[in-house]
Each structure stands twice: as structure tokens, then as C-alpha cells.
Design an enzyme around this catalytic site. Structure first.
Site, mmCIF file in Angstrom:
data_model
loop_
_atom_site.group_PDB
_atom_site.id
_atom_site.type_symbol
_atom_site.label_atom_id
_atom_site.label_comp_id
_atom_site.label_asym_id
_atom_site.label_seq_id
_atom_site.Cartn_x
_atom_site.Cartn_y
_atom_site.Cartn_z
ATOM 1 N N GLU A 59 50.641 24.694 38.215
ATOM 2 C CA GLU A 59 50.982 26.088 38.483
ATOM 3 C C GLU A 59 50.724 26.456 39.938
ATOM 4 O OE1 GLU A 59 48.978 24.868 36.055
ATOM 5 O OE2 GLU A 59 48.676 26.383 34.494
ATOM 6 N N CYS A 87 44.778 27.746 33.141
ATOM 7 C CA CYS A 87 43.318 27.853 33.220
ATOM 8 C C CYS A 87 42.960 29.148 33.960
ATOM 9 C CB CYS A 87 42.756 26.635 33.955
ATOM 10 S SG CYS A 87 43.079 26.657 35.732
ATOM 11 N N CYS A 90 44.414 29.275 37.610
ATOM 12 C CA CYS A 90 45.869 29.466 37.635
ATOM 13 C C CYS A 90 46.254 30.858 37.138
ATOM 14 C CB CYS A 90 46.554 28.376 36.820
ATOM 15 S SG CYS A 90 46.342 26.736 37.562
#
Length: 166
Positions: A59, A87, A90
Site C-alpha cells: 500500500e 496494517c 498503511c
């Protein structure tokens, strides 16, 4: 709103990115950023091991490329397609970039920040809240990760057995 055919097309492109990571012994995670006109403006795959850089998530790479290609850090009205739930790092980048929609495949029960462990996208105090579509190609994305980690465990077991035989 994207059509089902468009969603399929973009998620397949994210899966292609994930397979690039897998071929380089990286965790198979891929991401695509799509501009409002349907153009892919950013793409990336996991490169943490290759670059020895904890921030080299799919990402992050796709967002960085999209900002460069658009010439602006705000990715307003852009969509992100990623094979694994983002996560916290990101998710923060997604919020900061003002990405409109996030589509992801597999849930991440260990580090997911879009509903599995925490949902940063629903924190009221943040100034941006993307729409999240979970489970797009979930089975395919999950299986890719399962197969990858199964192969790693098999290699580790074989290496251990070979060292014990010597």
C-alpha cells in the site's frame, strides 16, 4: 461507484502485484491505486525483505507512486485495492492521503487495522474516513497467503531435517 467488472479487474491487478512479491520470496501482498477516471496511477507489492525496510508495504509503495504520478499528496476520489487488510501504518497513510474507497481481500487477524484487530477507519477524531469493502476475492487472497507460509514452513522443516542428518 465502481461496477463489479471494474472491481474484479482492479483486484486482479492487485493479485498480479502480490504474485510479483511471491516470486521474490516476499509475503504475497499487492496493491493498486485507481484514479477517478479509472486509470491505475499507483501499484506496489510487498518489498520489506528485499529492501530491508519496514515501510515497504504494498500500500505504501502504491500510494507513493500515485502521489508522484498525480503530482499531489491528496488522492481524493481515488480507490485502493489490496490483497490483505491494511496494517495500522498503511491505514494511517490511507487516511492521510484521503483515499475514498479501500477494497481488500483477506482479513489480517494479527495486524489488521480495518476491522480485524482495530478499525482505524472508524475513529471519529480522524479527519477522513474511507469507505471500506472487505472480502473482495477473499478466498483467492487468503489461499495465496496460506500457500506461501505453508511452503516456507516446509522449507524450514526440510532444512532442519537435513542439518540433523549431518
Amino acid at each position: 461507484m465502481l461496477s463489479n467488472d471494474e472491481k474484479k479487474k482492479y483486484m486482479q491487478l492487485a493479485i498480479i502485484e502480490a504474485k510479483k512479491a511471491e516470486r521474490q520470496d516476499e509475503v504475497p501482498i499487492g496493491a493498486i491505486v485507481v484514479a477517478p477516471d479509472g486509470q491505475v496511477v499507483g501499484k506496489g507489492y510487498n518489498r520489506r525483505e528485499l529492501d530491508q525496510d519496514a515501510t515497504q508495504h504494498a500500500e505504501m509503495i502504491a500510494i507513493r507512486e500515485a502521489c508522484k504520478n498525480i503530482g499531489f499528496w491528496r488522492l481524493i476520489d481515488c480507490s485502493l485495492f489490496v490483497t490483505l487488510e491494511p496494517c495500522p501504518m498503511c491505514a494511517g497513510a490511507i487516511i492521510n492521503a484521503r483515499i475514498k474507497d479501500v477494497y481488500f481481500g483477506a482479513m489480517d487477524p494479527k495486524a489488521g487495522a480495518a476491522g480485524s484487530v482495530v478499525d482505524l477507519f472508524t475513529v471519529e477524531k480522524f479527519n477522513h474516513h474511507p469507505q471500506v469493502i472487505r472480502g473482495l476475492y477473499q478466498d483467492e487472497c487468503s489461499q495465496m497467503l496460506t500457500d506461501f507460509f505453508r511452503a516456507i514452513r516446509k522449507k524450514q522443516k526440510e532444512a532442519k531435517n537435513n542439518s540433523e542428518e549431518k
